[in-house]
Write a protein that holds these residues in place. Structure first.
Motif, PDB file in Angstrom:
ATOM      1  N   THR A 148      14.849 100.887 -26.960  1.00 25.13           N
ATOM      2  CA  THR A 148      16.070 101.262 -27.774  1.00 25.13           C
ATOM      3  C   THR A 148      16.321 100.467 -29.134  1.00 25.13           C
ATOM      4  N   ILE A 149      17.032 101.226 -29.947  1.00 24.71           N
ATOM      5  CA  ILE A 149      17.378 100.622 -30.880  1.00 24.71           C
ATOM      6  C   ILE A 149      18.710 100.624 -31.101  1.00 24.71           C
ATOM      7  N   GLY A 167      23.333  94.828 -23.933  1.00 22.42           N
ATOM      8  CA  GLY A 167      23.357  96.268 -23.604  1.00 22.42           C
ATOM      9  C   GLY A 167      21.906  96.706 -23.493  1.00 22.42           C
ATOM     10  N   HIS A 168      20.785  95.811 -24.184  1.00 25.65           N
ATOM     11  CA  HIS A 168      19.394  95.855 -23.882  1.00 25.65           C
ATOM     12  C   HIS A 168      19.132  95.673 -22.381  1.00 25.65           C
ATOM     13  N   THR A 169      18.039  96.186 -21.702  1.00 24.35           N
ATOM     14  CA  THR A 169      17.817  95.977 -20.549  1.00 24.35           C
ATOM     15  C   THR A 169      16.502  95.262 -20.313  1.00 24.35           C
ATOM     16  N   ALA A 200      24.504  95.040 -37.158  1.00 22.74           N
ATOM     17  CA  ALA A 200      23.504  94.366 -36.891  1.00 22.74           C
ATOM     18  C   ALA A 200      22.615  95.591 -36.069  1.00 22.74           C
ATOM     19  N   ILE A 201      21.612  95.882 -36.419  1.00 17.78           N
ATOM     20  CA  ILE A 201      20.469  96.667 -35.824  1.00 17.78           C
ATOM     21  C   ILE A 201      19.431  96.114 -35.068  1.00 17.78           C
ATOM     22  N   THR A 202      19.569  96.114 -33.642  1.00 19.38           N
ATOM     23  CA  THR A 202      18.645  95.388 -32.709  1.00 19.38           C
ATOM     24  C   THR A 202      17.571  96.382 -31.969  1.00 19.38           C
ATOM     25  N   GLY A 248      26.381 102.713 -31.884  1.00 21.71           N
ATOM     26  CA  GLY A 248      25.228 103.707 -32.073  1.00 21.71           C
ATOM     27  C   GLY A 248      23.824 103.458 -31.355  1.00 21.71           C
ATOM     28  N   GLU A 249      22.954 104.312 -31.010  1.00 25.45           N
ATOM     29  CA  GLU A 249      21.780 103.976 -30.486  1.00 25.45           C
ATOM     30  C   GLU A 249      20.651 105.121 -31.142  1.00 25.45           C
TER      31      GLU A 249
END
Length: 195
Positions: free
Chosen positions: A128-129, A101-103, A120-122, A141-142
């Motif tokens: 973005t979180i 999902g992260h770019t 997990a929170i990245t 979520g984001e």
């Protein structure tokens, strides 16, 4: 006292942790954390210095890691410069999921219990979180980043609600209510990037 209490929790010595939580502190004679919270658990343990295995999979540097119990087994979540977070079965030493999902590169990860489900929170350099359900391996979520890319994050609980604390290229730390996925505070005072 909080750092020592954290180490006691991480090493599983709950009696020492309780002693440290209630010890007299000349800097804070009331015996309470200035933050109004106490450590309830920490990941980690008495680890051997021996390398027991490798978890190949990321294409490039591994930038973060967190460990928890999930579905009766020990798992790790790692983040990488390749823009992914990966879920690993530590007992079998194999990858069991990938969180996409992260770019851009993913800089940090933490795990937290959110209403009985492990998440997990990245944090990525893509500003973005993201919050992930580890059992289902999906994004749930984001959080809207403030102040530029996040390079560090941690989780805590206050009054029974899960919190995420983030820091990065601005000079502030930000406190988020994980359940509400909302920014609830900013901690200012640093003179440069935190991390």
């Amino acid at each position: 006292h909080l750092i020592l209490s954290l180490d006691a929790a991480r090493l599983g010595d709950h009696a020492l942790q309780e002693d440290l939580d209630t010890a007299y502190d000349p800097i804070n004679p009331a015996g309470e954390s200035d933050l109004g919270w106490r450590i309830s658990f920490a990941t980690g343990g008495k680890a051997s210095m021996a390398n027991v295995g490798a978890l190949p999979g990321h294409d490039g540097a591994v930038t973060g890691g967190a460990v928890t119990d999930l579905d009766g087994g020990s798992v790790a979540v790692t983040t990488g410069a390749d823009g992914t977070a990966r879920l690993w079965d530590l007992d079998e030493q194999r990858q069991i999921g990938q969180l996409n999902g992260h770019t851009g590169p993913v800089a940090a990860v933490a795990v937290a219990d959110l209403d009985g489900q492990w998440t997990a929170i990245t944090a990525g350099t893509d500003d973005t979180i993201r919050v992930w359900d580890l059992s289902q391996r999906i994004q749930i979520g984001e959080l809207d980043v403030v102040g530029g890319p996040i390079t560090r994050l941690a989780v805590a609980q206050a009054d029974g609600r899960p919190l995420v604390i983030t820091s990065g290229e601005d000079s502030s730390a930000h406190v988020w209510d994980l359940a509400e996925q909302a920014l609830i505070g900013t901690l200012d005072g640093h003179r440069g990037p935190i991390g």
